[in-house]
Design a protein around this motif. Structure first.
Motif, PDB file in Angstrom:
ATOM      1  N   ASP A  44       2.909 -14.027 -11.128  1.00 53.58           N
ATOM      2  CA  ASP A  44       2.925 -13.111  -9.974  1.00 53.58           C
ATOM      3  C   ASP A  44       1.536 -12.884  -9.386  1.00 53.58           C
ATOM      4  O   ASP A  44       1.185 -11.771  -8.982  1.00 53.58           O
ATOM      5  CB  ASP A  44       3.540 -11.764 -10.366  1.00 53.58           C
ATOM      6  N   GLN A  57      10.332 -13.304  -9.654  1.00 53.28           N
ATOM      7  CA  GLN A  57       9.177 -13.614 -10.483  1.00 53.28           C
ATOM      8  C   GLN A  57       8.636 -15.003 -10.163  1.00 53.28           C
ATOM      9  O   GLN A  57       9.378 -15.901  -9.762  1.00 53.28           O
ATOM     10  CB  GLN A  57       9.525 -13.527 -11.971  1.00 53.28           C
ATOM     11  N   PRO A 109      15.486  -6.720 -12.913  1.00 51.88           N
ATOM     12  CA  PRO A 109      14.096  -6.903 -12.492  1.00 51.88           C
ATOM     13  C   PRO A 109      13.600  -5.631 -11.805  1.00 51.88           C
ATOM     14  O   PRO A 109      14.342  -5.004 -11.049  1.00 51.88           O
ATOM     15  CB  PRO A 109      14.174  -8.069 -11.499  1.00 51.88           C
ATOM     16  N   HIS A 136      10.432  -4.102  -9.514  1.00 56.22           N
ATOM     17  CA  HIS A 136       9.392  -4.656  -8.656  1.00 56.22           C
ATOM     18  C   HIS A 136       8.751  -3.583  -7.795  1.00 56.22           C
ATOM     19  O   HIS A 136       9.441  -2.686  -7.294  1.00 56.22           O
ATOM     20  CB  HIS A 136      10.028  -5.727  -7.751  1.00 56.22           C
ATOM     21  N   ASP A 191       3.780  -8.125 -10.945  1.00 60.86           N
ATOM     22  CA  ASP A 191       4.424  -7.187 -10.018  1.00 60.86           C
ATOM     23  C   ASP A 191       5.930  -7.078 -10.223  1.00 60.86           C
ATOM     24  O   ASP A 191       6.583  -6.258  -9.577  1.00 60.86           O
ATOM     25  CB  ASP A 191       4.101  -7.524  -8.558  1.00 60.86           C
ATOM     26  N   THR A 192       6.500  -7.904 -11.103  1.00 56.32           N
ATOM     27  CA  THR A 192       7.930  -7.833 -11.382  1.00 56.32           C
ATOM     28  C   THR A 192       8.158  -7.984 -12.880  1.00 56.32           C
ATOM     29  O   THR A 192       7.822  -9.036 -13.446  1.00 56.32           O
ATOM     30  CB  THR A 192       8.709  -8.933 -10.629  1.00 56.32           C
TER      31      THR A 192
END
Length: 415
Positions: A152, A170, A328, A330, A367-368
């Protein structure tokens, strides 16, 4: 994108939707290298094609001398029906269980039976993005290991893996070194995470196979059966910059995740018993016009689920997954530090007796992150990219994190 929140694009967060027949030019300066993707945020458009990888090259990439060639690859799920009809059914009272539509197949580079020519002894940098709508994917290369270098957009210390898991959204960059001989070709596989599906339809093609082709005159063998799905744990990755865990948080946001029905009989996703509903006025516009009330969460509306943060605060987000599925998780515009992620079925953070002493000292960062079933995750980030950001988990739920340099109200919990 630092300082370009107004070009982020989520409808009714940073802008109004783009009307049919109109256009909008996104104009921003990219100042963060890595593996990314672009996609529509509106009406389920991206699984129907408004999406693609976005690679930002770094002249100072720390591993640029470790590979001979770069390859960009996407993995995704594929629905034979288009999204408008699927979403109408999914978000209706005729689907009270909230079961997500199951994809028909998996794809590499939006196709099947992908062949990738390789030369003996060469090392290849694969930049891979899961641009799918729903399915997480287990990925492996028969006869070859992967050396992870980036997730990411965050460079990592090299980490060897025989299998990885990539949720929707991702991205991962890894090295694959070709063998020195050309006696055989080797399959590589993406296998959809079928635990996410409420049902397994007859004939579901949940695997997609490609091949590393050393010799195109030789056969493309079927992949071998895998005894277990045991992917590399991305929470153990060490960032290349060795950034330590941010200190004591200035603000903690505690979120419970659950899927449930509302009074209309349809199933929705909830944070803290609130399911997201877009405000009539984009949140960024409200912030720009609310004057001294811009730091008051109430002006953004109850069902946009707003939290107001001061610039440069250290923010801790504790997420308890009260649902039995993986999700997930995010955040736009920032990378999370993963201070702690529980195993599946670990219960809530409050009941765990976990303390700061149990947190990673140099945490993985991306970030995820994937939130495990009936478990929890503790995340930290620094609110250093002012604007309005959406915080979301799959499927179809979000909150707004509004950053302000002004003072925050005494009470910052959602209304």
């Amino acid at each position: 994108m630092t300082n370009y929140t107004h070009m982020d694009g989520p409808p009714q967060v940073t802008q109004c939707s783009i009307p049919p027949g109109s256009n909008f030019t996104y104009d921003f300066t990219i100042n963060q290298p890595g593996t990314y993707w672009y996609h529509s945020h509106d009406r389920g458009q991206y699984p129907d094609g408004i999406r693609g990888p976005l690679i930002v090259h770094d002249p100072d990439f720390p591993y640029k001398d470790r590979y001979d060639e770069e390859l960009v690859m996407t993995v995704s799920d594929w629905y034979h029906d288009q999204m408008p009809g699927l979403i109408d059914f999914f978000m209706s009272k005729v689907n009270p269980s909230g079961a997500e539509p199951v994809p028909n197949a998996a794809l590499f580079n939006d196709t099947q039976n992908l062949t990738v020519p390789v030369e003996p002894g060469k090392t290849y940098l694969f930049r891979m993005a899961n641009i799918g709508a729903f399915a997480g994917q287990y990925i492996w290369f028969e006869g070859h290991n992967m050396t992870l270098l980036e997730v990411d957009g965050v460079y990592t210390e090299p980490a060897e893996a025989s299998m990885i898991y990539m949720s929707a959204a991702q991205r991962c960059s890894f090295l694959v070194t070709a063998k020195n001989e050309t006696g055989a070709n080797f399959p590589f596989v993406a296998s959809m995470d079928t635990t996410l599906f409420d049902t397994i339809p007859d004939g579901l093609d949940y695997n997609v196979t490609g091949w590393l082709v050393y010799d195109d005159t030789k056969p493309l063998p079927d992949p071998a059966t895998v005894d277990e799905l045991d992917p590399f744990d991305d929470a153990t990755l060490v960032p290349f910059d060795k950034q330590e865990l941010y200190g004591e948080p200035d603000q903690t946001v505690h979120l419970d995740v659950i899927m449930d029905n509302l009074g209309d009989g349809a199933n929705y996703a909830f944070f803290n018993n609130i399911t997201y509903k877009s405000p009539k006025v984009p949140t960024l516009y409200t912030a720009l016009s609310a004057g001294d009330q811009a730091t008051n969460p109430r002006v953004y509306g109850t069902y946009s689920h707003p939290f107001v943060l001061e610039k440069d605060q250290v923010v801790q987000i504790v997420v308890d997954n009260l649902d039995t599925g993986r999700h997930p998780f995010h955040l736009h515009g920032h990378n999370f530090q993963i201070a702690y992620r529980s195993e599946e079925d670990a219960g809530t953070f409050e009941d765990s007796n976990i303390t700061d002493a149990d947190f990673a000292k140099v945490p993985s960062r991306r970030d995820t992150f994937v939130l495990y079933p009936t478990g929890f995750i503790v995340l930290r980030f620094k609110a250093d990219n002012p604007g309005r950001s959406s915080l979301s988990f799959s499927p179809l739920s979000s909150s707004l994190l509004s950053f302000s340099s002004g003072e925050s109200p005494d009470e910052e919990r959602p209304r």
